[in-house]
Scaffold this motif. Structure first.
Motif, PDB file in Angstrom:
ATOM      1  N   GLU A 436       0.832  -1.205   0.000  1.00 43.00           N
ATOM      2  CA  GLU A 436       0.000   0.000   0.000  1.00 43.00           C
ATOM      3  C   GLU A 436       0.869   1.259   0.000  1.00 43.00           C
ATOM      4  O   GLU A 436       0.586   2.223  -0.713  1.00 43.00           O
ATOM      5  N   LEU A 437       1.948   1.244   0.784  1.00 41.87           N
ATOM      6  CA  LEU A 437       2.833   2.407   0.869  1.00 41.87           C
ATOM      7  C   LEU A 437       3.637   2.609  -0.408  1.00 41.87           C
ATOM      8  O   LEU A 437       3.899   3.745  -0.808  1.00 41.87           O
ATOM      9  N   ASP A 438       4.032   1.518  -1.034  1.00 37.64           N
ATOM     10  CA  ASP A 438       4.857   1.625  -2.245  1.00 37.64           C
ATOM     11  C   ASP A 438       4.497   0.493  -3.203  1.00 37.64           C
ATOM     12  O   ASP A 438       5.109  -0.571  -3.190  1.00 37.64           O
ATOM     13  N   PRO A 439       3.515   0.721  -4.077  1.00 33.21           N
ATOM     14  CA  PRO A 439       3.104  -0.330  -5.023  1.00 33.21           C
ATOM     15  C   PRO A 439       4.203  -0.717  -5.998  1.00 33.21           C
ATOM     16  O   PRO A 439       4.117  -1.760  -6.635  1.00 33.21           O
ATOM     17  N   ASN A 440       5.244   0.118  -6.118  1.00 35.35           N
ATOM     18  CA  ASN A 440       6.343  -0.168  -7.034  1.00 35.35           C
ATOM     19  C   ASN A 440       7.507  -0.900  -6.370  1.00 35.35           C
ATOM     20  O   ASN A 440       8.546  -1.095  -7.006  1.00 35.35           O
ATOM     21  N   TYR A 441       7.351  -1.301  -5.125  1.00 36.09           N
ATOM     22  CA  TYR A 441       8.425  -1.993  -4.428  1.00 36.09           C
ATOM     23  C   TYR A 441       8.364  -3.475  -4.784  1.00 36.09           C
ATOM     24  O   TYR A 441       7.590  -4.249  -4.219  1.00 36.09           O
ATOM     25  N   ALA A 442       9.209  -3.880  -5.733  1.00 39.16           N
ATOM     26  CA  ALA A 442       9.162  -5.244  -6.268  1.00 39.16           C
ATOM     27  C   ALA A 442       9.375  -6.286  -5.178  1.00 39.16           C
ATOM     28  O   ALA A 442       8.741  -7.351  -5.181  1.00 39.16           O
ATOM     29  N   THR A 443      10.283  -6.004  -4.252  1.00 39.31           N
ATOM     30  CA  THR A 443      10.601  -6.971  -3.197  1.00 39.31           C
ATOM     31  C   THR A 443       9.386  -7.280  -2.337  1.00 39.31           C
ATOM     32  O   THR A 443       9.194  -8.421  -1.907  1.00 39.31           O
ATOM     33  N   ALA A 444       8.542  -6.291  -2.077  1.00 35.66           N
ATOM     34  CA  ALA A 444       7.338  -6.529  -1.269  1.00 35.66           C
ATOM     35  C   ALA A 444       6.395  -7.498  -1.982  1.00 35.66           C
ATOM     36  O   ALA A 444       5.838  -8.423  -1.364  1.00 35.66           O
ATOM     37  N   HIS A 445       6.182  -7.296  -3.280  1.00 32.98           N
ATOM     38  CA  HIS A 445       5.334  -8.224  -4.047  1.00 32.98           C
ATOM     39  C   HIS A 445       5.948  -9.620  -4.071  1.00 32.98           C
ATOM     40  O   HIS A 445       5.239 -10.631  -3.948  1.00 32.98           O
ATOM     41  N   HIS A 446       7.274  -9.674  -4.232  1.00 34.50           N
ATOM     42  CA  HIS A 446       7.987 -10.953  -4.277  1.00 34.50           C
ATOM     43  C   HIS A 446       7.816 -11.712  -2.963  1.00 34.50           C
ATOM     44  O   HIS A 446       7.394 -12.886  -2.950  1.00 34.50           O
ATOM     45  N   TRP A 447       8.122 -11.068  -1.862  1.00 38.20           N
ATOM     46  CA  TRP A 447       8.035 -11.755  -0.574  1.00 38.20           C
ATOM     47  C   TRP A 447       6.591 -12.078  -0.198  1.00 38.20           C
ATOM     48  O   TRP A 447       6.337 -13.112   0.427  1.00 38.20           O
ATOM     49  N   TYR A 448       5.656 -11.226  -0.583  1.00 40.02           N
ATOM     50  CA  TYR A 448       4.247 -11.521  -0.292  1.00 40.02           C
ATOM     51  C   TYR A 448       3.810 -12.785  -1.026  1.00 40.02           C
ATOM     52  O   TYR A 448       3.011 -13.576  -0.502  1.00 40.02           O
ATOM     53  N   SER A 449       4.334 -12.996  -2.229  1.00 40.47           N
ATOM     54  CA  SER A 449       3.966 -14.212  -2.958  1.00 40.47           C
ATOM     55  C   SER A 449       4.474 -15.458  -2.230  1.00 40.47           C
ATOM     56  O   SER A 449       3.876 -16.534  -2.345  1.00 40.47           O
ATOM     57  N   HIS A 450       5.579 -15.338  -1.471  1.00 37.22           N
ATOM     58  CA  HIS A 450       6.024 -16.449  -0.613  1.00 37.22           C
ATOM     59  C   HIS A 450       4.915 -16.807   0.367  1.00 37.22           C
ATOM     60  O   HIS A 450       4.569 -17.990   0.529  1.00 37.22           O
ATOM     61  N   TYR A 451       4.406 -15.796   1.031  1.00 36.84           N
ATOM     62  CA  TYR A 451       3.332 -16.034   2.013  1.00 36.84           C
ATOM     63  C   TYR A 451       2.107 -16.663   1.342  1.00 36.84           C
ATOM     64  O   TYR A 451       1.486 -17.582   1.896  1.00 36.84           O
ATOM     65  N   LEU A 452       1.762 -16.188   0.156  1.00 39.80           N
ATOM     66  CA  LEU A 452       0.562 -16.675  -0.528  1.00 39.80           C
ATOM     67  C   LEU A 452       0.711 -18.127  -0.970  1.00 39.80           C
ATOM     68  O   LEU A 452      -0.262 -18.888  -0.954  1.00 39.80           O
ATOM     69  N   VAL A 453       1.922 -18.540  -1.357  1.00 38.53           N
ATOM     70  CA  VAL A 453       2.157 -19.953  -1.668  1.00 38.53           C
ATOM     71  C   VAL A 453       1.973 -20.790  -0.415  1.00 38.53           C
ATOM     72  O   VAL A 453       1.304 -21.836  -0.426  1.00 38.53           O
ATOM     73  N   PHE A 454       2.579 -20.349   0.675  1.00 42.62           N
ATOM     74  CA  PHE A 454       2.415 -21.033   1.957  1.00 42.62           C
ATOM     75  C   PHE A 454       0.934 -21.196   2.305  1.00 42.62           C
ATOM     76  O   PHE A 454       0.492 -22.252   2.766  1.00 42.62           O
ATOM     77  N   ALA A 455       0.142 -20.148   2.050  1.00 45.28           N
ATOM     78  CA  ALA A 455      -1.281 -20.172   2.389  1.00 45.28           C
ATOM     79  C   ALA A 455      -2.116 -20.936   1.375  1.00 45.28           C
ATOM     80  O   ALA A 455      -3.327 -21.076   1.554  1.00 45.28           O
TER      81      ALA A 455
END
Length: 645
Positions: A436-455
């Motif tokens: 939300e703070l930085d939609p262009n922060y690639a690392t945040a999207h990358h690491w969030y996808s880790h969580y989503l795979v886990f879930a």
């Protein structure tokens, strides 16, 4: 009578080129050529004295003046190179610009005036009257004096005398900032120009409309001669920012230009000069002006990076404190190494981030850098998780206490909560806050996808990693994870295809993705290809004999021989060893050795392996999921409570 801007004598032709002596716009066959402000000034002087030798001293005195801190020689050399590139001229066999050894330069092209009409006809050109060049020379001198007066009497920012920005035919929705070139005489200042690039990217990423390519993907174009339209095509962006940085005597100058890569049209250029104390405000101003040129705006200013926030019961913010230049310098060096990744680079980056907070404990971005470094080193094996992750959490919380708007700190905290503390609810919340703070922060999207795979939310995970790849298309870790998502889904053909697509981007990625691609081949029981990948990985690590041992074991004993050798090559385990407890658990699991698999999974749990919570998704452990001991381990990690089963 005053000379009008567009009278014929103000626009001249030489060859297929036309140059406007007032706006300093260069065209080739009617198409605007990119030429930065300083090279354009040098060309203007050469045009005014066409046919004459113009000494280097005269060019320096006329273009830069005596009071500017610029490294004259390097600046002039760069300007001449840019002019030759724009004119497509050869220094060894010049058509337009001749070097006169030990003296200077001479424009040798035949100069003629250009018609005033916009419907220009080359057949109507006439010889330039002999009185025209002196007249134009004095016009230019008058303009130079005016600029000097404005510099001495006006604000610190020096805006170049330039033409009105052309209209953009189509909206710009994506942009890349190419590495700003270091014009300092000291090559050790390279980290500074890289840091300026990184911070300009960070500021532009706060635009409400733009997709901004990450630093790791633009870095590959540093010191290359790839045409801008081709770079834009490879990165998938509408516009390109390029420019230069000069730092000297406590001051910094940034020159930038904006190019519409779809039409190869120069849209805007400007130059800024300030004290180092004002560098963050300077970066904000540059980013804001770029965004405004393409119809966007910066959502949140970076004043927060310069301020210490009072997070006690007092709701009032503390006043902005002056920037600690030494701390900022150390921070830039930290990010310089951070972008290079690898254990050695991560270690050096961490040292500089720590140096920054030692100099200024209130410098929030440096605390975020410390959190990033420790968290990534734990994931890559540079440090044990039990040693690194608590330090990472402390640093992330410190950064957020100082500045809650730092997306990097929220993303690091989320990764720490997810992969070490197994606090999945907090991790989900922090990941979403970072994006939300930085939609262009690639690392945040990358690491969030880790969580989503886990879930088990694979479609969302693929969506997030696709965004990350758009923002950072040449990131090894992002592209690798994109392929691993298919692996965790059991889609091995798609996973292997994605790995091959990654290697098409850059074959040099091979050793970095080899171990993960080998896992895919092992699931397919394609042992010859798995052996090739391990051979590539181990050869790059200085262990070429290991690949040969594995190949011989497979030839002698088939799959059983292969896996027995895999176990022996992974031991000893630990920080000074080759493998990890989780890697051994995976190998024993493939061998269907229940006792050894559970034993090494327990070790991985005790050391809080950052990857152990993927045991619920890894196809390697599917046969164990009804085992009570395995279920007990899942329960302790919180997998059952999280609903991932």
């Amino acid at each position: 009578m005053a000379t009008e801007l567009n009278t014929p004598q103000n626009r001249v032709r030489f060859g297929e080129f036309e140059f406007d002596c007032i706006t300093r716009e260069l065209k080739k066959s009617g198409r605007v050529m990119r030429l930065e402000p300083q090279p354009a000034k040098v060309l203007s002087v050469l045009v005014h004295k066409a046919g004459e030798i113009v000494t280097r001293q005269e060019l320096i005195r006329t273009v830069w003046g005596a009071d500017t801190f610029v490294d004259f020689d390097q600046g002039l050399n760069y300007a001449i190179r840019r002019i030759r590139a724009a004119l497509e001229d050869d220094a060894d066999a010049p058509r337009f610009l001749e070097t006169v050894p030990k003296l200077g330069y001479r424009l040798i092209a035949l100069i003629s005036s250009s018609p005033n009409s916009e419907l220009e006809d080359a057949n109507h050109t006439a010889s330039l009257p002999s009185t025209t060049l002196p007249r134009l020379y004095w016009v230019a001198i008058g303009a130079s004096v005016l600029i000097l007066v404005l510099f001495l009497a006006g604000p610190a920012i020096i805006s170049e005398f330039r033409r009105p920005s052309p209209q953009i035919a189509e909206p710009v929705s994506s942009i890349a900032v190419l590495p700003l070139r270091n014009l300092s005489a000291d090559p050790e200042q390279e980290y500074f120009s890289d840091g300026m690039t990184d911070e300009l990217i960070t500021d532009l990423a706060k635009s409400n409309k733009l997709r901004v390519t990450s630093h790791t993907s633009v870095e590959r174009y540093k010191n290359t001669r790839v045409p801008l339209p081709e770079i834009a095509k490879q990165l998938g962006v509408d516009a390109i920012i390029e420019g230069t940085v000069m730092r000297s005597a406590g001051r910094v100058r940034i020159t930038v230009q904006l190019i519409d890569s779809r039409s190869d049209q120069h849209l805007w250029a400007d130059s800024y000069e300030r004290d180092l104390n004002d560098i963050l405000k300077l970066q904000d101003e540059v980013a804001t002006q770029i965004a405004s040129k393409i119809g966007s705006h910066i959502i949140s200013p970076t004043d927060a990076r310069m301020a210490v926030r009072d997070v006690s019961s007092n709701p009032n913010k503390q006043p902005i404190r002056p920037l600690n230049i030494e701390a900022h310098d150390a921070y830039l060096k930290g990010r310089y190494w951070w972008h290079r990744r690898g254990t050695e680079a991560e270690t050096r980056g961490l040292q500089f981030f720590q140096r920054a907070v030692d100099l200024d404990p209130t410098y929030a971005p440096a605390w975020a850098g410390i959190a990033d470094s420790y968290a990534v080193m734990a994931h890559h094996g540079g440090l044990q998780a039990n040693e690194a992750m608590p330090k990472a959490e402390t640093a992330a919380l410190k950064a957020l206490a100082l500045d809650d708007s730092l997306a990097e700190a929220h993303a690091s905290l989320a990764l720490i909560k997810f992969s070490y503390y197994w606090d999945y609810a907090t991790a989900d919340e922090e990941f979403r806050r970072a994006i939300e703070l930085d939609p262009n922060y690639a690392t945040a999207h990358h690491w969030y996808s880790h969580y989503l795979v886990f879930a088990g939310r694979f479609e969302q995970a693929l969506s997030e990693i696709q965004i990350a790849r758009q923002l950072d298309p040449y990131s090894v870790s992002i592209n690798t994870w994109s392929a691993l998502i298919y692996y965790y889904q059991g889609q091995y053909e798609r996973s292997a295809a994605q790995f091959r697509s990654t290697l098409e981007l850059d074959p040099a990625f091979g050793p970095f993705v080899a171990d993960d691609l080998a896992r895919v081949y092992e699931q397919q029981e394609n042992y010859p290809e798995a052996i090739k990948e391990h051979q590539l990985e181990w050869t790059a690590a200085g262990r070429p004999k290991d690949g040969e041992l594995l190949r011989n074991a497979f030839l002698a004993g088939g799959p059983d021989g292969y896996w027995r050798r895999r176990v022996s090559l992974l031991k000893p385990v630990g920080r000074s060893g080759i493998g990890s407890a989780l890697q051994l658990a995976l190998v024993y699991s493939h061998m269907r050795d229940r006792e050894q698999t559970l034993r090494w999974l327990e070790y991985a749990y005790q050391e809080h392996s950052p990857w152990i919570n993927f045991m619920a998704r890894d196809p390697e452990f599917a046969w164990l999921r009804t085992e009570p001991q395995f279920e007990n381990l899942e329960s302790r990690i919180g997998l059952l409570a999280s609903g991932t089963r």
